[in-house]
Design a protein around this motif. Structure first.
Motif, PDB file in Angstrom:
ATOM      1  N   UNK A 221     -30.232 -16.145 -12.267  1.00  0.00           N
ATOM      2  CA  UNK A 221     -29.207 -15.541 -13.109  1.00  0.00           C
ATOM      3  C   UNK A 221     -27.820 -16.047 -12.732  1.00  0.00           C
ATOM      4  N   UNK A 222     -27.577 -16.223 -11.439  1.00  0.00           N
ATOM      5  CA  UNK A 222     -26.289 -16.763 -10.991  1.00  0.00           C
ATOM      6  C   UNK A 222     -26.129 -18.206 -11.453  1.00  0.00           C
ATOM      7  N   UNK A 223     -27.208 -18.977 -11.391  1.00  0.00           N
ATOM      8  CA  UNK A 223     -27.159 -20.362 -11.860  1.00  0.00           C
ATOM      9  C   UNK A 223     -26.794 -20.410 -13.342  1.00  0.00           C
ATOM     10  N   UNK A 224     -27.414 -19.557 -14.140  1.00  0.00           N
ATOM     11  CA  UNK A 224     -27.152 -19.544 -15.576  1.00  0.00           C
ATOM     12  C   UNK A 224     -25.738 -19.063 -15.886  1.00  0.00           C
ATOM     13  N   UNK A 225     -25.266 -18.067 -15.133  1.00  0.00           N
ATOM     14  CA  UNK A 225     -23.945 -17.498 -15.398  1.00  0.00           C
ATOM     15  C   UNK A 225     -22.821 -18.469 -15.055  1.00  0.00           C
ATOM     16  N   UNK A 226     -22.997 -19.254 -13.982  1.00  0.00           N
ATOM     17  CA  UNK A 226     -21.910 -20.089 -13.493  1.00  0.00           C
ATOM     18  C   UNK A 226     -22.168 -21.592 -13.579  1.00  0.00           C
ATOM     19  N   UNK A 227     -23.389 -21.980 -13.933  1.00  0.00           N
ATOM     20  CA  UNK A 227     -23.712 -23.405 -13.981  1.00  0.00           C
ATOM     21  C   UNK A 227     -23.866 -24.008 -12.595  1.00  0.00           C
ATOM     22  N   UNK A 228     -24.289 -23.185 -11.641  1.00  0.00           N
ATOM     23  CA  UNK A 228     -24.419 -23.620 -10.256  1.00  0.00           C
ATOM     24  C   UNK A 228     -25.825 -24.122  -9.954  1.00  0.00           C
ATOM     25  N   UNK A 229     -25.932 -24.886  -8.879  1.00  0.00           N
ATOM     26  CA  UNK A 229     -27.210 -25.235  -8.287  1.00  0.00           C
ATOM     27  C   UNK A 229     -27.615 -24.070  -7.375  1.00  0.00           C
ATOM     28  N   UNK A 230     -28.917 -23.950  -7.027  1.00  0.00           N
ATOM     29  CA  UNK A 230     -29.343 -22.835  -6.176  1.00  0.00           C
ATOM     30  C   UNK A 230     -28.594 -22.757  -4.850  1.00  0.00           C
TER      31      UNK A 230
END
Length: 82
Positions: A39-48
């Motif tokens: 969910x954090x990856x999707x929200x911010x466009x981050x890698x794990x």
């Protein structure tokens, strides 16, 4: 010789600044359901690894972040006050 000056700009309305990434992450982790790394990856466009580093940064700043293992993976949330 005359010097021209720029006309004064009208007083601007105060604009509420949008929350920065850390504030957005705190809001995400404060949800009752918490947030997964996905969910954090999707929200911010981050890698794990970036999401985990952001959680680590919050912890180093003194925020208590709990991790719970579920069927769908780890869920992170900010620990509530007693």
């Amino acid at each position: 010789m005359s010097i021209k000056t720029k006309p004064k700009a009208p007083a601007s309305k105060q604009v509420k600044a949008s929350p920065n990434r850390q504030q957005q992450l705190v809001r995400l982790l404060n949800r009752k359901s918490g947030a997964s790394i996905t969910q954090m990856q999707e929200a911010f466009g981050w890698q794990p690894h970036t999401a985990r580093a952001a959680i680590s940064t919050l912890r180093k700043a003194g925020t208590v972040v709990e991790r719970a293992d579920t069927d769908k993976g780890s869920i992170y949330r900010i620990a509530g006050e007693g």
